[in-house]
Design a protein around this motif. Structure first.
Motif, PDB file in Angstrom:
ATOM      1  N   GLU A  78       0.836  -1.198   0.000  1.00 54.54           N
ATOM      2  CA  GLU A  78       0.000   0.000   0.000  1.00 54.54           C
ATOM      3  C   GLU A  78       0.871   1.248   0.000  1.00 54.54           C
ATOM      4  O   GLU A  78       0.539   2.254  -0.636  1.00 54.54           O
ATOM      5  CB  GLU A  78      -0.915  -0.013   1.222  1.00 54.54           C
ATOM      6  CG  GLU A  78      -1.901   1.146   1.264  1.00 54.54           C
ATOM      7  CD  GLU A  78      -2.937   1.008   2.366  1.00 54.54           C
ATOM      8  OE1 GLU A  78      -3.278   2.043   2.972  1.00 54.54           O
ATOM      9  OE2 GLU A  78      -3.402  -0.122   2.607  1.00 54.54           O
ATOM     10  N   LEU A  79       1.994   1.187   0.694  1.00 53.76           N
ATOM     11  CA  LEU A  79       2.928   2.310   0.701  1.00 53.76           C
ATOM     12  C   LEU A  79       3.394   2.624  -0.714  1.00 53.76           C
ATOM     13  O   LEU A  79       3.453   3.791  -1.124  1.00 53.76           O
ATOM     14  CB  LEU A  79       4.128   1.987   1.596  1.00 53.76           C
ATOM     15  CG  LEU A  79       5.275   3.005   1.615  1.00 53.76           C
ATOM     16  CD1 LEU A  79       4.786   4.360   2.103  1.00 53.76           C
ATOM     17  CD2 LEU A  79       6.414   2.482   2.484  1.00 53.76           C
ATOM     18  N   GLY A  80       3.734   1.585  -1.490  1.00 62.17           N
ATOM     19  CA  GLY A  80       4.179   1.788  -2.862  1.00 62.17           C
ATOM     20  C   GLY A  80       3.117   2.434  -3.729  1.00 62.17           C
ATOM     21  O   GLY A  80       3.413   3.312  -4.553  1.00 62.17           O
ATOM     22  N   PHE A 103       0.963   7.665  -6.503  1.00 61.33           N
ATOM     23  CA  PHE A 103       0.044   8.776  -6.737  1.00 61.33           C
ATOM     24  C   PHE A 103       0.664  10.105  -6.299  1.00 61.33           C
ATOM     25  O   PHE A 103       0.475  11.137  -6.953  1.00 61.33           O
ATOM     26  CB  PHE A 103      -1.278   8.527  -6.018  1.00 61.33           C
ATOM     27  CG  PHE A 103      -2.155   7.517  -6.692  1.00 61.33           C
ATOM     28  CD1 PHE A 103      -2.764   7.795  -7.905  1.00 61.33           C
ATOM     29  CD2 PHE A 103      -2.380   6.270  -6.129  1.00 61.33           C
ATOM     30  CE1 PHE A 103      -3.579   6.861  -8.545  1.00 61.33           C
ATOM     31  CE2 PHE A 103      -3.187   5.332  -6.747  1.00 61.33           C
ATOM     32  CZ  PHE A 103      -3.787   5.625  -7.960  1.00 61.33           C
ATOM     33  N   THR A 104       1.424  10.080  -5.214  1.00 57.62           N
ATOM     34  CA  THR A 104       2.092  11.296  -4.749  1.00 57.62           C
ATOM     35  C   THR A 104       3.142  11.749  -5.749  1.00 57.62           C
ATOM     36  O   THR A 104       3.217  12.942  -6.105  1.00 57.62           O
ATOM     37  CB  THR A 104       2.742  11.058  -3.381  1.00 57.62           C
ATOM     38  OG1 THR A 104       1.730  10.696  -2.436  1.00 57.62           O
ATOM     39  CG2 THR A 104       3.459  12.316  -2.895  1.00 57.62           C
ATOM     40  N   SER A 163      -4.533  12.967  -7.664  1.00 56.15           N
ATOM     41  CA  SER A 163      -5.483  12.726  -6.580  1.00 56.15           C
ATOM     42  C   SER A 163      -6.153  11.374  -6.834  1.00 56.15           C
ATOM     43  O   SER A 163      -6.258  10.908  -7.970  1.00 56.15           O
ATOM     44  CB  SER A 163      -6.536  13.835  -6.528  1.00 56.15           C
ATOM     45  OG  SER A 163      -7.214  13.952  -7.766  1.00 56.15           O
ATOM     46  N   TYR A 164      -6.605  10.736  -5.746  1.00 58.91           N
ATOM     47  CA  TYR A 164      -7.143   9.391  -5.889  1.00 58.91           C
ATOM     48  C   TYR A 164      -8.130   9.080  -4.776  1.00 58.91           C
ATOM     49  O   TYR A 164      -8.200   9.770  -3.764  1.00 58.91           O
ATOM     50  CB  TYR A 164      -6.007   8.363  -5.874  1.00 58.91           C
ATOM     51  CG  TYR A 164      -5.236   8.310  -4.570  1.00 58.91           C
ATOM     52  CD1 TYR A 164      -5.581   7.410  -3.554  1.00 58.91           C
ATOM     53  CD2 TYR A 164      -4.163   9.167  -4.338  1.00 58.91           C
ATOM     54  CE1 TYR A 164      -4.875   7.353  -2.364  1.00 58.91           C
ATOM     55  CE2 TYR A 164      -3.449   9.127  -3.146  1.00 58.91           C
ATOM     56  CZ  TYR A 164      -3.806   8.216  -2.167  1.00 58.91           C
ATOM     57  OH  TYR A 164      -3.109   8.181  -0.978  1.00 58.91           O
ATOM     58  N   SER A 165      -8.867   8.011  -4.984  1.00 61.27           N
ATOM     59  CA  SER A 165      -9.787   7.499  -3.964  1.00 61.27           C
ATOM     60  C   SER A 165      -9.411   6.055  -3.695  1.00 61.27           C
ATOM     61  O   SER A 165      -8.672   5.432  -4.465  1.00 61.27           O
ATOM     62  CB  SER A 165     -11.233   7.583  -4.458  1.00 61.27           C
ATOM     63  OG  SER A 165     -11.401   6.787  -5.625  1.00 61.27           O
ATOM     64  N   GLU A 166      -9.889   5.518  -2.605  1.00 56.45           N
ATOM     65  CA  GLU A 166      -9.627   4.115  -2.291  1.00 56.45           C
ATOM     66  C   GLU A 166     -10.896   3.474  -1.757  1.00 56.45           C
ATOM     67  O   GLU A 166     -11.736   4.136  -1.130  1.00 56.45           O
ATOM     68  CB  GLU A 166      -8.503   3.981  -1.275  1.00 56.45           C
ATOM     69  CG  GLU A 166      -8.782   4.643   0.078  1.00 56.45           C
ATOM     70  CD  GLU A 166      -7.615   4.484   1.045  1.00 56.45           C
ATOM     71  OE1 GLU A 166      -7.555   3.442   1.733  1.00 56.45           O
ATOM     72  OE2 GLU A 166      -6.783   5.399   1.104  1.00 56.45           O
TER      73      GLU A 166
END
Length: 214
Positions: free
Chosen positions: A62-64, A69-70, A75-78
């Motif tokens: 998840e960190l990767g 995205f950063t 911008s993103y959603s999960e």
């Protein structure tokens, strides 16, 4: 397999099973992101989405995914994946990038669709050798008719470096994909860098294959 463009003659090692018992756990892969042991990570991403394609990826860390995205200033959603407990899907606000955070071998439980193109870089070479056949079956099950599958593998002396990334010889590529695919080696490129000396090797070659449906 036909070589359409060959830059280097690469030695194939007869003992193709020298790494067969090597295993890296999912927790160890996640720890690589935490400890920044991510030599496989490229600073510049491939511009598939920028060219108008819808792109889907799978990553255990998840960190990767969040770092992707950063880095791309997106911008993103999960949201959770109901079919796979604990898994998530991260989607860009534009809607054309979806990254699944899960064990790839759980992916068949989710309906993520079929794909025209697959870009396999840093994937097959990272899969534990004993899991390669299952991996190849899953990847081919995700393809549409007329697909093109670009596969990048690495060649080096596997008696000097245990992996990952793992050594994948020509015979293994043919064994995994040959029954369903026509396979062409597009290029062989010397990718040796200073950091590879710490692996105990003195050369490493990246081979790029194009696999298409028979």
């Amino acid at each position: 397999m036909e070589d359409t463009r060959t830059f280097l003659e690469v030695k194939e090692y007869p003992d193709t099973e020298v790494q067969k018992n090597q295993v890296l756990t999912l927790e160890e892969w996640q720890e690589k992101w935490v400890s920044r042991k991510i030599g496989f990570h490229q600073e510049q991403g491939h511009q598939f989405a920028d060219l108008g394609h819808s792109v889907v990826g799978v990553e255990i860390s998840e960190l990767g995914i969040r770092e992707f995205f950063t880095e791309q200033n997106l911008s993103y959603s999960e949201e959770p994946m109901m079919e796979i407990p604990g898994a998530k899907v991260f989607k860009s606000s534009s809607g054309n990038i979806s990254l699944y955070c899960c064990n790839l071998f759980d992916l068949p439980r989710a309906n993520i669709g079929k794909f025209d193109r697959i870009w396999d870089r840093g994937a097959l070479v990272a899969v534990n050798p004993g899991d390669r056949a299952c991996y190849a079956d899953i990847m081919l099950s995700l393809t549409r008719k007329g697909f093109q599958y670009l596969l990048a593998v690495l060649s080096y002396d596997p008696t000097k470096h245990a992996g990952p990334p793992f050594y994948v010889p020509d015979a293994e590529v043919k064994k995994l994909f040959g029954s369903k695919c026509n396979i062409h080696c597009l290029e062989k490129v010397d990718v040796f860098e200073e950091r590879h000396k710490s692996w105990g090797i003195d050369y490493i070659v990246e081979k790029l294959y194009l696999c298409t449906g028979k």
